[in-house]
Motif scaffolding. Structure first.
Motif, PDB file in Angstrom:
ATOM      1  N   GLY A 287      46.751  42.877  44.441  1.00  0.00           N
ATOM      2  CA  GLY A 287      46.845  43.702  45.647  1.00  0.00           C
ATOM      3  C   GLY A 287      48.084  43.288  46.431  1.00  0.00           C
TER       4      GLY A 287
ATOM      5  N   ASN B 292      43.239  45.976  48.460  1.00  0.00           N
ATOM      6  CA  ASN B 292      43.105  45.125  47.274  1.00  0.00           C
ATOM      7  C   ASN B 292      43.698  45.788  46.016  1.00  0.00           C
ATOM      8  N   GLY B 293      43.520  45.127  44.884  1.00  0.00           N
ATOM      9  CA  GLY B 293      44.163  45.552  43.644  1.00  0.00           C
ATOM     10  C   GLY B 293      43.634  46.847  43.053  1.00  0.00           C
TER      11      GLY B 293
ATOM     12  N   THR C 286      45.847  44.290  38.098  1.00  0.00           N
ATOM     13  CA  THR C 286      44.613  44.732  38.761  1.00  0.00           C
ATOM     14  C   THR C 286      43.391  44.004  38.210  1.00  0.00           C
TER      15      THR C 286
ATOM     16  N   TYR D  98      40.258  45.463  51.301  1.00  0.00           N
ATOM     17  CA  TYR D  98      39.771  44.211  50.734  1.00  0.00           C
ATOM     18  C   TYR D  98      38.745  43.576  51.680  1.00  0.00           C
TER      19      TYR D  98
END
Lengths: 323, 323
Positions: free
Chosen positions: B32, A225-226, B89, A231
């Motif tokens: 992401g 994920n970010g 993000t 995630y």
């Protein structure tokens, strides 16, 4: 400058101290793959907690200034019967009613009830009924239950050994309590201990076939994920990929896989993994002896390094057509 | 009943006949993986066209009552330099300004300019400048260009041979015209003819290494959208998966892959595929002889059945650290 009227794709209202209601038009990015749907509901969870707790969950920090993530610990998608995740499609108008419950300083529980609005519906049915969720789900509704823990990265950049710590400004005292009988803590504790869920509704199911083991190397193009963690929705995606292998091993078609009806998905997240991890999935299938179209798959996801359990999942499905 | 004030995660305003502005808080489900970001921007495209054309794109139908999809034909993500997709993000506040341009009855062009708002920013800079997009992109902005065609399924359930037909109620006449010089039709025509993009900015790049060929079986758990078509964002995901293989073949790490800076991604969609298709990706790498950290990968995605071209893509990236 006017508010766009032709496209109120999402409307969010706070309807009570712990209640949020959404009207959502289903977009391509939130239907199809189960993981995309779960991802969007997960975003609603963060939004809902932000809304009712007066905290920006997306930017939360602990007392030391480290980012605090409202990480998913338990994610359940339960159909009342007819409305299932794979039947949600482009342009559906959904009503989502949400209540956030207290779970102390370091966790929070969120319940969503999702209903497809009939065409032209103007009168909404947005009352929240906890017993409905648990005792008498409506066939036209889909229910999503999320237990989230506040987590912070410990020392360094590793994703292993995240620390359970609340962020500054998180006030759970205004939230209603959840009766113990409905708490997901018990199934989560069992899943952690036994590496499978105990589900009274399927206790009479009988094991079918051998255990299947599937390896999955963490895919940095899809699974991260970010903020560099695995995630939560990717775990569902990885599990479904392994289920598809099991499915094909039974000589069934990909089309039939898409035509399954997802009745109940549970996943308990026990740990995260680093970018270079290889996961090992252990899958077991069980079937209802009274109805061969009713199946449950139990899945354990481990990190091959140390056989650390990362997640325990269960998919209960209705298959269609001849087996 | 009050509008939720703590969480205006997304605010959408129509700011002119063909203009929309969004304020967006970045959620886990939209950052992401590049494909997740592209998916969300794709949803904004459909929302924007709905808003300014007075048509519910998510429920559009042609004159015969068949579902009409505003299918992506060209998707470009271009960084002005500093703001790149992988740097977006959790919790970022983005301002997205969007203009929709006429491309006739059967297509539509949408441009988005995305900027991260400084903390506490209240004054917005939401003017739209077409020359900025093309001639002098701002380093702090990311630009996304979408050309979409209205498509309908022909006979039966196949995803091959979709029909190019406009939906009832689509009015493009209120939209501004796009000067020919900025039309993506020319690069799309070239991509279709030559199976690669001609990019003047990288014309001096020199080929590096051999062609890599990667097969991908369509994954019904990931690649298929809510109406049974291959999802446009999955093509990006599949392409990135193959790029990662190329990357590893050069002895580079997954961490370095995540640390790349995505400067320019283009993809032209030429066809869709059925659920049982196997795709073949042909990848070629080229490098800037003046800066070995500047690379471009050209990718052709074919359906192995008949070698039908499905997509042509190009990724221009800046790599960091020693090669």
């Amino acid at each position: 400058m006017t508010l766009a009227s032709a496209s109120p794709v999402t409307r969010i209202e706070q309807t009570g101290p712990a209640d949020v209601r959404r009207l959502v038009t289903v977009q391509p990015g939130m239907c199809g793959p189960t993981a995309l749907f779960a991802a969007r509901v997960g975003d609603w969870t963060w939004e809902s907690v932000s809304t009712v707790c007066g905290l920006d969950v997306f930017n939360a920090q602990d007392a030391q200034g480290r980012a605090a993530y409202l990480a998913f610990h338990y994610f359940r998608i339960r159909s009342g019967g007819h409305l299932t995740p794979e039947r949600i499609t482009f342009g559906d108008r959904l009503e989502v009613i949400t209540r956030v419950f207290s779970q102390g300083r370091r966790s929070v529980l969120t319940l969503h009830r999702i209903r497809r609005l009939p065409q032209g519906a103007t009168e909404l049915d947005a009352s929240f009924d906890l017993e409905e969720f648990h005792e008498r789900p409506r066939p036209d509704c889909l229910y999503v239950e999320n237990l989230n823990h506040w987590l912070t990265r410990g020392a360094g950049h590793t994703n292993v050994g995240l620390v359970h710590t609340p962020p500054v400004g998180f006030d759970h005292t205004r939230l209603p309590e959840l009766p113990d009988v409905y708490s997901p803590k018990t199934p989560c504790r069992q899943a952690r201990a036994d590496h499978r869920f105990h589900d009274p509704a399927t206790a009479h199911y009988t094991p079918s076939g051998d255990q299947l083991i599937v390896n999955h190397r963490v895919d940095v193009t899809r699974d991260i994920n970010g903020v560099g963690l695995m995630y939560f929705a990717s775990f569902l995606s990885i599990a479904e990929g392994a289920l598809l292998e099991l499915w094909r091993g039974l000589g069934r078609t990909d089309r039939a896989f898409l035509d399954r009806s997802l009745q109940d998905i549970r996943i308990c997240y026990l740990g995260n993994a680093d970018l270079d991890a290889t996961l090992r999935l252990h899958l077991r299938l069980a079937r209802d002896p009274e109805n061969q179209h009713h199946e449950r798959a139990d899945i354990l996801i481990q990190d091959t390094a140390g056989n650390r359990a990362l997640a325990v999942a269960s998919f209960r499905v209705h298959t269609a057509g001849p087996q």
